[in-house]
Scaffold this motif. Structure first.
Motif: not given
Length: 444
Positions: A143-160
């Protein structure tokens, strides 16, 4: 030529766009969605899980977002959105189920549920030649957009732990991200690694059922109780523009008088002052350590079959290790040419705008000394102002200079670690955002 290209891109970016894509429907995503709704800006919000709420929507039947006993470590008065108070019946520190209900009610109150598409994974975001964006969504395609707002958080990829601890372990190893509660840990010997909120919560919870719980750590942490003098402790975090040293001394006195020093109960002594690292909020850790139900230890040195050896030479029998070692900041849908992450550091103007990517914005990419939701609300309103043409970003040079100043201030104030690359002082940050919005407002 590069400067001219930047000016053209930003002039285009401040025009009210036809359509905006929001990635994520957690607290940050819905804060942005509400702000766009109120300014009449059209958007689609995509959430990969089956319900809104981010990590507060513990499970949607398929994806576990966090542990079921999770509750707020900031009080409801400090956590709520300013224009949508939490119900009076909520306790001072709401449980995750209450938070999930609150976010659902927020979406319905402001009337943008139809703009959120659940069970939709944003696989790729690509900037086109004309400065707009192609977003590949599964299902749905590009899909095509004029702007993107990223709000996916920062607790998605565990740090080992990196590198991994030497040796081999015969038992179970898991990250806090995959912890789903105390069931199944009866009579187990558990080592919990970490001194953050998750480590304390999990260690306290397991201490009621496990045969033994050892809490290992590389460094000590200041423990902050949830209540002081009968009030939620974050109500003492004053909004007055006092010097940080004064606020730190005041808060230290309250904490010391309420819960004492960590080393007084056998926890490791912090190697930094209160306020130089993200505090750990726990109402029960000290009493469980005093009771002998949780045994503090040094950092893990080696895994040896059915034993764990520590850096001080001690060792214990163990059949489970839970790593509460944080998360990597990641945007799997953004290529490195769009957004590079350097050891959890992302260079953004006031933690929102990347200087070299007009039309791309981030909400909630902060670690506040305070609650996230009011910060996300302020960021969402700022982004909406920009997209509606009511705010114009400064030049790239000014943004880069501000990013550098913030990085230097962060390095002076906080312990150097990947955990503190996004750390902000709640009240100081919000004051700075208000000044920035007022200073570059575009007259209607």
């Amino acid at each position: 030529m590069a400067a001219c290209r930047w000016i053209i891109d930003h002039v285009a970016a401040v025009q009210s766009p036809k359509q905006v894509c929001i990635v994520g429907a957690g607290p940050s995503g819905i804060a942005a969605a509400k702000a766009l709704t109120q300014r009449g800006i059209r958007f689609d919000c995509f959430e990969r899980r089956g319900r809104i709420g981010g990590l507060w929507a513990i499970t949607d039947g398929e994806v576990q977002a966090s542990y079921p006993s999770l509750e707020c470590n900031t009080s409801k008065r400090r956590t709520q959105f300013s224009d949508f108070p939490m119900p009076k019946a909520f306790p001072p520190y709401p449980h995750n189920r209450q938070m999930a209900r609150y976010f659902d009610a927020y979406v319905d109150h402001f009337g943008f549920r139809d703009s959120i598409t659940l069970n939709s994974d944003v696989r790729r975001v690509v900037r086109t030649a004309d400065g707009t964006w192609d977003v590949d969504v599964d299902p749905g395609g590009v899909r095509h957009y004029d702007a993107v707002v990223v709000a996916n958080g920062h607790h998605r990829e565990p740090r080992w732990p990196d590198p991994p601890f030497p040796g081999h372990f015969d038992g179970c190893q898991l990250h806090a991200h995959d912890y789903v509660g105390p069931a199944g840990f009866e009579d187990r010997s558990v080592v919990v690694l970490g001194m953050g909120n998750s480590a304390m919560d999990i260690a306290v919870e397991l201490s009621a059922v496990a045969k033994s719980v050892h809490l290992a750590s590389r460094r000590g942490a200041h423990i902050v109780p949830k209540f002081a003098m009968g009030q939620p402790i974050d109500t003492f975090n004053t909004a007055l523009p006092l010097p940080w040293a004064v606020k730190r001394a005041f808060f230290s006195l309250i904490v010391r008088g309420t819960i004492g020093r960590p080393q007084d109960v056998g926890l490791p002594a912090p190697d930094h002052r209160l306020g130089e690292a993200h505090p750990t909020v726990s109402q029960h850790i000290t009493e469980r350590v005093r009771a002998g139900a949780i045994v503090p230890t040094a950092n893990i040195a080696e895994l040896a079959g059915g034993r764990v050896r520590f850096t001080d030479g001690a060792s214990v029998d163990a059949d489970t290790i839970i790593y509460c070692t944080g998360y990597n900041v990641s945007f799997p849908f953004l290529g490195p040419e769009i957004m590079a992450v350097d050891d959890n550091r992302v260079d953004l103007f006031h933690q929102v705008f990347p200087p070299d990517m007009p039309g791309l914005m981030f909400i909630g990419l902060v670690q506040p000394f305070g609650a996230l939701m009011p910060v996300a609300q302020a960021q969402g309103e700022w982004v909406a102002d920009h997209l509606a043409g009511g705010y114009r970003l400064p030049s790239r040079e000014l943004m880069v200079a501000q990013i550098e100043r913030e990085r230097e201030a962060r390095q002076r104030q906080f312990v150097a670690s990947p955990r503190h690359t996004m750390e902000i002082d709640f009240h100081a940050y919000l004051r700075g955002l208000r000044r920035e919005r007022r200073g570059r407002r575009v007259a209607a």
